[in-house]
Write an enzyme that holds these catalytic residues in place. Structure first.
Site, short mmCIF file in Angstrom:
data_model
loop_
_atom_site.label_atom_id
_atom_site.label_comp_id
_atom_site.label_asym_id
_atom_site.label_seq_id
_atom_site.Cartn_x
_atom_site.Cartn_y
_atom_site.Cartn_z
CG HIS A 244 67.01 38.43 -21.57
ND1 HIS A 244 66.11 37.56 -20.99
CD2 HIS A 244 66.26 39.31 -22.26
CE1 HIS A 244 64.89 37.90 -21.33
NE2 HIS A 244 64.94 38.96 -22.10
CG ASP A 245 64.92 41.19 -19.18
OD1 ASP A 245 65.46 41.70 -20.19
OD2 ASP A 245 63.85 40.55 -19.22
CD GLU B 142 52.61 16.91 -20.97
OE1 GLU B 142 52.75 18.03 -20.45
OE2 GLU B 142 52.09 15.94 -20.39
CG ASP C 114 61.40 35.01 -25.79
OD1 ASP C 114 60.28 35.48 -25.52
OD2 ASP C 114 62.42 35.21 -25.10
CG ASP D 185 58.38 39.44 -23.87
OD1 ASP D 185 59.41 39.32 -23.20
OD2 ASP D 185 57.94 40.54 -24.27
#
Ligand code: GLC
Ligand code: CA
Length: 534
Positions: A329-330, A262, A98, A200
């Site tokens: 997670h949100d 990739e 992330d 993010d």
């Protein structure tokens, strides 16, 4: 036929605090993820995306990074990460990190320097502005977590901008030195062998250069959060962001030819579809996959889902590969939004639509939102605007592995409570049950792997009426039919003439019912995948 892994594969999101603890501190860690790689490989996913693991004061649980090229001691060490990466690769799993480029922690050395004086060389790495004449913040921008987005710094006599917490100052991405430093961060991890990044709040990186006021939102509903009081017209989604995405893409592409495959970039972008599509790239290629969150908000109704899918497919740019998300997670968990029975249908939808699916840890168990007892709330989103249901702790609870104490997640009390039903809703228990949500996921993922029509094939609607959503996936000679009953009443799905000898391969319910008299009777909450081959 070679298709990049990020197109054919399934991505699984891990919230590292809550996956597996190995040192008895009640918080998940990297060694815990490594220990569970066998589970993930057996489940049948292809890649893991791990929410932030970097050193952080944890004001926003890792989305406030104080060192982009390290590992927070609570999660382990860089050596633990290298081991995780090597073992994941040995299991045939890709690893995405992330990347949090929009803001740092206020404890990041860059910000400490920037804050130290107006003449510090890093002053311009962040967004510092004078008060308006007469005093007060430079404009009316609001933090996504409520309250003004500007924080006054008494010592240096200016405000700094933070789209999220005041402990998360926004970087100045118009400054070439910031861009160069962030390219170095990406290189650091790519050199170690990571397979890509989830980026993010990509659409936040650039703000309008002259910081005009945002227009007020005529449809403002306070219960949805104070951030919605204004429209983020000038604080997000500025045209220059696409040049930055293109720079990141060029860097990733430079690594793509190394034989490892990739390196993929996935952008977190919450925007209407027409704006979202630009993140595939405007003049140059952008991110590989701009996250498509529509299913999280979608009305669970055949016609509107069909319109949503068709609209998305039609809006994709030439060569743009689709993707689908059911939870993260949100956002509230799918089992809570749709209920257990429809969550099974939703899983079949997610894993049979055209495009790369992202699966949120625990959703394969039908984990629901967990009520957090008062006094145990951790998430700043909840603490700053309590009682509106905006808190994210309920969807970040520990993964229940087995029926032993603390569900096999930890030897100590976990940082967030377990789901109340963990004695039954856990991996060990559900793996042994042929009708469990976990078994359904394993079967769906196995089918995706076995049938290129599901992973890569064309998509065409067959029906979107009443509660029936049905479509065809085809690849070469192979043709599959997916028929979903989105409601709690039996529905009759008339098979198309060419599919009359279709044979059910998998149902979200326990047993299969054959096609009879040219129709398939879909039982309440049933989804079925049919094949036309013998
Ligand atoms: C993203 C993350 C969220 C975080 C925010 C600020 O939306 O998914 O968890 O709080 O960015 O970094
Ligand atoms: Ca731990």
């Amino acid at each position: 036929m070679t298709v990049p892994w990020w197109q054919s594969g399934v991505i699984y999101q891990i919230y590292p605090r809550s996956f597996q603890d190995t040192n008895g501190d009640g918080v998940g860690d990297l060694k815990g993820i490594t220990r569970r790689l066998g589970y993930l490989a057996e489940l049948g996913i292809d890649a893991i995306w791990i929410s932030p693991i970097y050193p952080s004061p944890m004001a926003d649980f890792g989305y406030d990074v104080s060192d982009y090229t390290g590992v927070d001691p609570r999660f382990g060490t860089l050596a633990d990460f290298d081991d995780l990466l090597a073992q994941a690769h040995a299991h045939g799993l890709k690893v995405l990190l992330d990347f949090v480029p929009n803001h740092t922690s206020d404890q990041h050395p860059w910000f400490l320097e920037s804050r130290s004086s107006r003449s510090n060389p890093k002053r311009d790495w962040y967004l510092w502005r004078d008060p308006v004449p007469g005093g007060g913040p430079p404009n009316n921008w609001i933090s996504d977590f409520g309250g003004p987005a500007w924080e006054w710094d008494e010592a240096s006599g200016q405000y700094y901008y933070h789209a999220f917490l005041k402990q998360q100052p926004d970087l100045n991405w118009r400054n070439p030195a910031v861009r160069a430093a962030m390219q170095d961060v990406l290189r650091f991890w790519l050199d170690r062998g990571v397979d890509g990044f989830r980026i993010d709040v990509l659409w936040h990186l650039i703000k309008a250069a002259d910081f005009p006021d945002n227009p007020s939102n005529p449809a403002y509903r306070p219960e949805l959060g104070e951030m919605h009081r204004v429209l983020q017209q000038h604080s997000t989604d500025q045209p220059e962001v696409h040049g930055i995405a293109a720079e990141m893409r060029a860097l990733a592409d430079g690594y793509g030819a190394t034989g490892q495959g990739e390196r993929a970039l996935i952008g977190e972008i919450y925007l209407p579809i027409d704006r979202l599509m630009a993140y595939y790239g405007v003049e140059q290629a952008g991110v590989h996959l701009p996250f498509n969150f529509q299913l999280v908000e979608a009305l669970w109704q055949a016609r509107s889902l069909a319109a949503l899918i068709a609209g998305y497919e039609a809006a994709l740019p030439q060569g743009g590969w689709p993707n689908w998300v059911l939870g993260n997670h949100d956002r509230p968990r799918v089992a809570t939004r749709r209920g257990q029975a429809q969550a099974r249908v939703a899983a079949m939808l997610l894993l049979t639509l055209r495009g790369t699916p992202t699966l949120y840890y625990g959703d394969e168990l039908g984990l629901g939102d967990v009520e957090i007892p008062p006094g145990h709330v951790q998430d700043p989103r909840e603490l700053r605007e309590p009682g509106k249901g905006l808190g994210r702790d309920p969807v970040r609870t520990p993964m229940p592995w087995n029926a032993s104490e603390h569900a096999g997640f930890s030897t100590a009390a976990p940082w967030l409570p377990l789901n109340a039903d963990w004695p039954d809703r856990n991996v060990a228990h559900m793996a042994a049950e042929s009708g469990s949500m976990l078994t359904l996921h394993r079967r769906l993922l196995a089918l995706r792997r076995a049938h290129p029509a599901l992973a890569l094939g064309d998509f065409a609607f067959l029906e979107a009426e009443n509660d029936v959503l049905a479509y065809e996936r085809s690849y070469g000679e192979e043709r599959l039919v997916v028929a979903l009953n989105l409601g709690a009443m039996t529905q009759r799905f008339e098979m198309p003439v060419w599919a009359l000898d279709g044979r059910p391969l998998l149902s979200t319910l326990a047993d299969l019912t054959p096609v009879q008299d040219g129709a398939l009777l879909l039982r309440p909450d049933e989804g079925v995948i049919l094949t036309l081959a013998d």
